[in-house]
Scaffold this motif. Structure first.
Motif, PDB file in Angstrom:
ATOM      1  N   VAL A  26       0.801  -1.213   0.123  1.00 42.78           N
ATOM      2  CA  VAL A  26      -0.144   0.043  -0.079  1.00 42.78           C
ATOM      3  C   VAL A  26       0.993   0.995   0.153  1.00 42.78           C
ATOM      4  CG1 VAL A  26      -1.473   1.223   1.442  1.00 42.78           C
ATOM      5  CG2 VAL A  26      -1.963  -1.074   0.999  1.00 42.78           C
ATOM      6  N   TYR A  27       1.707   1.224   0.731  1.00 44.13           N
ATOM      7  CA  TYR A  27       2.757   2.597   0.846  1.00 44.13           C
ATOM      8  C   TYR A  27       3.666   2.629  -0.394  1.00 44.13           C
ATOM      9  CZ  TYR A  27       1.793   4.143   5.605  1.00 44.13           C
ATOM     10  OH  TYR A  27       1.366   4.856   6.462  1.00 44.13           O
ATOM     11  N   TRP A  28       3.939   1.474  -0.842  1.00 47.29           N
ATOM     12  CA  TRP A  28       4.659   1.516  -2.287  1.00 47.29           C
ATOM     13  C   TRP A  28       3.960   2.157  -3.179  1.00 47.29           C
ATOM     14  CZ3 TRP A  28       7.813  -3.693  -3.193  1.00 47.29           C
ATOM     15  CH2 TRP A  28       9.100  -3.857  -2.068  1.00 47.29           C
ATOM     16  N   ALA A  29       2.759   1.577  -3.437  1.00 46.10           N
ATOM     17  CA  ALA A  29       1.676   2.032  -4.350  1.00 46.10           C
ATOM     18  C   ALA A  29       1.632   3.585  -4.164  1.00 46.10           C
ATOM     19  CB  ALA A  29       0.442   1.346  -4.181  1.00 46.10           C
ATOM     20  N   ASP A  30       1.490   4.112  -2.742  1.00 43.80           N
ATOM     21  CA  ASP A  30       1.093   5.529  -2.765  1.00 43.80           C
ATOM     22  C   ASP A  30       2.445   6.209  -3.212  1.00 43.80           C
ATOM     23  OD1 ASP A  30      -0.425   7.695  -1.334  1.00 43.80           O
ATOM     24  OD2 ASP A  30       1.443   7.853  -0.108  1.00 43.80           O
ATOM     25  N   ILE A  31       3.611   5.970  -2.933  1.00 34.88           N
ATOM     26  CA  ILE A  31       4.740   6.588  -3.354  1.00 34.88           C
ATOM     27  C   ILE A  31       4.829   6.653  -4.722  1.00 34.88           C
ATOM     28  CG2 ILE A  31       7.207   6.778  -3.030  1.00 34.88           C
ATOM     29  CD1 ILE A  31       6.886   5.458  -0.385  1.00 34.88           C
ATOM     30  N   LEU A  32       4.828   5.494  -5.273  1.00 34.91           N
ATOM     31  CA  LEU A  32       5.118   5.272  -6.836  1.00 34.91           C
ATOM     32  C   LEU A  32       3.955   6.402  -7.706  1.00 34.91           C
ATOM     33  CD1 LEU A  32       5.595   1.642  -7.394  1.00 34.91           C
ATOM     34  CD2 LEU A  32       7.158   3.454  -7.690  1.00 34.91           C
ATOM     35  N   ASN A  38      10.149  -3.159  -9.070  1.00 39.84           N
ATOM     36  CA  ASN A  38      10.953  -2.938 -10.352  1.00 39.84           C
ATOM     37  C   ASN A  38      10.638  -1.191 -10.499  1.00 39.84           C
ATOM     38  OD1 ASN A  38      11.877  -5.501 -11.069  1.00 39.84           O
ATOM     39  ND2 ASN A  38      10.089  -5.890 -12.049  1.00 39.84           N
ATOM     40  N   LYS A  39       9.533  -0.751 -10.555  1.00 39.00           N
ATOM     41  CA  LYS A  39       9.329   0.583 -10.421  1.00 39.00           C
ATOM     42  C   LYS A  39      10.158   1.423  -9.276  1.00 39.00           C
ATOM     43  CE  LYS A  39       4.655   0.301 -12.850  1.00 39.00           C
ATOM     44  NZ  LYS A  39       3.311   0.766 -12.834  1.00 39.00           N
ATOM     45  N   PHE A  40      10.103   0.847  -8.216  1.00 36.70           N
ATOM     46  CA  PHE A  40      10.722   1.609  -7.180  1.00 36.70           C
ATOM     47  C   PHE A  40      12.179   1.773  -7.379  1.00 36.70           C
ATOM     48  CE2 PHE A  40       8.314   2.496  -2.915  1.00 36.70           C
ATOM     49  CZ  PHE A  40       8.980   3.632  -2.680  1.00 36.70           C
ATOM     50  N   ARG A  41      12.940   0.610  -7.738  1.00 37.40           N
ATOM     51  CA  ARG A  41      14.192   0.977  -7.956  1.00 37.40           C
ATOM     52  C   ARG A  41      14.385   1.880  -9.091  1.00 37.40           C
ATOM     53  NH1 ARG A  41      13.687  -4.874  -7.665  1.00 37.40           N
ATOM     54  NH2 ARG A  41      14.184  -4.925  -9.904  1.00 37.40           N
ATOM     55  N   THR A  42      13.795   1.833  -9.937  1.00 38.80           N
ATOM     56  CA  THR A  42      14.128   2.732 -11.157  1.00 38.80           C
ATOM     57  C   THR A  42      13.786   4.185 -10.519  1.00 38.80           C
ATOM     58  OG1 THR A  42      12.853   1.440 -12.878  1.00 38.80           O
ATOM     59  CG2 THR A  42      13.178   3.668 -13.223  1.00 38.80           C
ATOM     60  N   VAL A  43      12.760   4.319  -9.546  1.00 38.33           N
ATOM     61  CA  VAL A  43      12.633   5.662  -8.992  1.00 38.33           C
ATOM     62  C   VAL A  43      13.863   6.264  -8.265  1.00 38.33           C
ATOM     63  CG1 VAL A  43      11.228   7.075  -7.524  1.00 38.33           C
ATOM     64  CG2 VAL A  43       9.983   5.709  -9.081  1.00 38.33           C
TER      65      VAL A  43
END
Length: 348
Positions: free
Chosen positions: A147-153, A222-227
């Motif tokens: 949930v927190y990952w989705a919010d930050i992304l 994968n998206k988080f590492r890119t960010v």
């Protein structure tokens, strides 16, 4: 699902036969265990897992109290993680350490109908509620992370979009799972199916949640590492520690959920196939099969809880070091055009 009530006598005879094949030398222990359909090996299994979960309970409680004293938004989230680990471990420890003779007619699941006068239906019902609640708390740890990952992304990929509060989303998802478990319990109490029916429903539910978590963890990580790598390059700071923690969560989470999904799918399919062939599922859960299920399921749970405690402790160690020597890994990133705030470290 039509269920035929199992005979306690048949279960005890099966347990006695299993005790013989186990090659136990302690006749007294065999006789005592066979009264509740529990082998000596299974007694040791309960003790080992009970103590393991009890240890993680104490560690999580200590960390939770320390985290609570720190204050701040980030530590409140981490305190929530420790709380979920604490609840999971405590319920598992209670389930393992309470002797089965006080809870269920036998060690392996039997088809106990609600309000049955011959079987310990209340104990079987409470036992299954304990197992279900522990599983929900365990899965909630990763649901909170996602949930927190989705919010930050969403903040970075859709900067102008309106974002709901992560905790509200988290509570909505968890409450939905709780409602499904309550419906399962109500159907049992209304005698729609037996305690084995509750186990089957839980297996299907947990398998579905596991598959969903594997997909989400893989996509979000994968998206988080890119960010993080992009922000690190722009700000010329190191985000290596955060990337490593995300990798730890991704690998351990996927291994756990893939294992759990396969286990629950195989378990559920075995029950369904056996029921279609024989009209009941009371004999499919033999001692060897049930022992294997218990070991694979709960050994993976102990491992993932210990790894989460390690990852959270590593996060705090990095934060303390950053506070003393600089701001590495916790650089300011834009939230809106007018304000900034640190990267949410819940992702790690």
């Amino acid at each position: 699902i039509e269920v035929v009530t199992a005979s306690s006598k048949t279960k005890m005879e099966t347990a006695n036969d299993y005790n013989t094949t186990m090659g136990s030398d302690d006749a007294t222990a065999i006789n005592t265990a066979s009264l509740v359909g529990e082998t000596k090996f299974e007694v040791y299994t309960d003790i080992i897992f009970g103590l393991a979960f009890l240890l993680t309970t104490f560690v999580a409680a200590k960390r939770m109290m320390w985290s609570h004293k720190q204050g701040g938004d980030e530590t409140r989230v981490v305190t929530a993680f420790y709380s979920l680990i604490l609840l999971t471990s405590a319920m598992r420890a209670v389930w393992f350490l309470i002797p089965k003779k006080f809870m269920e007619p036998s060690y392996t699941p039997t088809a106990v109908m609600a309000y049955s006068k011959e079987d310990k239906w209340v104990g079987a019902f409470v036992s299954e509620i304990l197992v279900s609640a522990g599983s929900l708390c365990l899965f909630s740890i990763f649901i909170l992370i996602l949930v927190y990952w989705a919010d930050i992304l969403k903040k970075y990929f859709f900067p102008g979009a309106r974002r709901s509060k992560p905790m509200i989303t988290f509570l909505t998802l968890v409450i939905s799972l709780v409602v499904l478990e309550l419906i399962n319990a109500v159907l049992y109490l209304f005698q729609v199916y037996s305690s084995e029916g509750m186990i089957l429903v839980n297996s299907i539910l947990l398998a579905s949640v596991s598959i969903a978590c594997v997909c989400r963890i893989t996509i979000f990580s994968n998206k988080f590492r890119t960010v993080l790598m992009t922000l690190g390059a722009i700000n010329q700071v190191s985000t290596e520690s955060q990337v490593k923690r995300i990798m730890w969560i991704t690998v351990t989470g996927n291994v756990f959920f893939v294992t759990r999904a396969l286990l629950e799918v195989i378990f559920a399919l075995s029950l369904i196939i056996y029921w279609f062939k024989h009209g009941n599922v009371q004999d499919v859960l033999s001692h060897p099969i049930w022992d294997t299920y218990i070991w694979v399921k709960h050994l993976s749970e102990v491992a993932i809880l210990c790894l989460m405690l390690y990852i959270l402790q590593s996060r705090f160690s990095t934060q303390v070091a950053a506070g003393a020597g600089g701001r590495e890994g916790y650089q300011q990133v834009p939230d809106t055009e007018e304000e900034t705030q640190p990267i949410k470290t819940v992702d790690v």
